[in-house]
Design a protein around this motif. Structure first.
Motif: not given
Length: 318
Positions: A174-186, A133-137, A165-172
């Motif tokens: 978006e979560l994966a996109r956000y985590t990648n974006e903020v963590l890449s700023t470190v 679960w630590m990797n949304p993908n 499931a399709e709707a929830y996977l779309t949210q996941l």
């Protein structure tokens, strides 16, 4: 099967069959038991109004050491479906769940993820790291397995389960996109997450972070004085100034690191509290899978010199 276990499961099943007809009629929704909150959250999102889900382990509970209670046994024996992570996460429950599977639909939802996507376990030879679960993908693959398990036991709900499931996977996504974006700023040199135990290896693999756990993948392993001393030396030599505590693991060893570094004249702070093996309190944003991972990514990025919105992805959506 152990005779005591067999007797107790049989008694629980008989109790379910003896329920008043009026109560049984009221239980039209699928009765699902999930071991962890993360799995229960997936069931809730995919199952929608067609399921009632009960998580066995709540906020702050360590699944590596958890043993089923009598009420857990009754709940699982009466369930239409029992979902567990597998990969030796629920190590103390494996024998019981194996026995239960002889007469109940019991599915280890992480074990059918392709082995080439799994990380090995240093604690247990021949086993894999269970903290997908630590990797949304990767967790999206588990959500698909949850959907399929629901369809198997309730085919009439397939259309609803697929749409949810399709709707929830779309949210996941978006979560994966956000985590990648903020963590890449470190800054690259600061991408080190040192925490109580090795729950963050899939996180590190996904986002290019070095992950260091005081204990191993299982919280059942102990960190000796030699291990603490080695990590203190690492903190000092590499000028690491932030470490993290976990909600489901004692902070005793983390505090020992901070004190050891201070004795060497090196100041280390707690960068924040991370959710590792359990989500936050029910009814809170962090008590959802998305809120849990949003919190972790935002906390890590902020503590290690990156740029993250104060309220994380939730703040951007509101």
């Amino acid at each position: 099967m152990n005779l005591t276990k067999r007797t107790f499961i049989a008694a629980a099943t008989a109790l379910a069959m003896a329920l008043p007809a009026s109560l049984a009629a009221a239980q039209e929704r699928l009765n699902v038991v999930a071991t962890t909150g993360m799995i229960a959250d997936a069931v809730s999102n995919v199952g929608g109004d067609l399921v009632d889900v009960r998580p066995l382990m709540g906020a702050g509970v360590d699944p590596h050491a958890y043993r089923q209670t009598r009420s857990d046994i009754v709940a699982m024996a009466n369930a239409d479906l029992v979902l567990w992570n597998g990969l030796y996460l629920e190590a103390q429950m494996e024998d019981f769940l194996g026995d239960l599977a002889e007469g109940t639909a019991v599915v280890p939802v992480a074990e059918s993820v392709p082995e080439n996507l799994l990380l090995g376990s240093e604690d247990y030879e021949g086993r894999f790291d269970p903290h997908l679960w630590m990797n949304p993908n990767l967790w999206s693959r588990v959500v698909v397995n949850v959907r399929d398990a629901l369809i198997d036991v309730h085919p009439d709900g397939a259309d609803s389960f697929n749409a949810n499931a399709e709707a929830y996977l779309t949210q996941l996504n978006e979560l994966a996109r956000y985590t990648n974006e903020v963590l890449s700023t470190v800054p690259v040199e600061s991408r080190v997450v040192l925490s109580a135990h090795d729950a963050f290896n899939y996180f590190g693999n996904a986002y290019g972070y070095e992950v260091v756990g005081i204990q191993g993948i299982s919280t059942e392993s102990e960190a000796g004085l030699k291990r603490i001393g080695e990590l203190v030396d690492m903190l000092v030599e590499r000028n690491i100034r932030a470490v993290f505590v976990e909600t489901s693991v004692s902070d005793r060893n983390v505090q020992a690191l901070i004190e050891g570094a201070a004795a060497e004249g090196h100041e280390v702070i707690i960068g924040g509290e991370l959710f590792s093996d359990a989500m936050g309190e029910p009814g809170t944003y962090e008590g959802t899978y998305i809120g849990m991972i949003d919190h972790n990514a935002t906390t890590i990025a902020s503590a290690l010199g990156g740029k993250a919105p104060a309220k994380g992805m939730q703040g951007l959506l509101n």
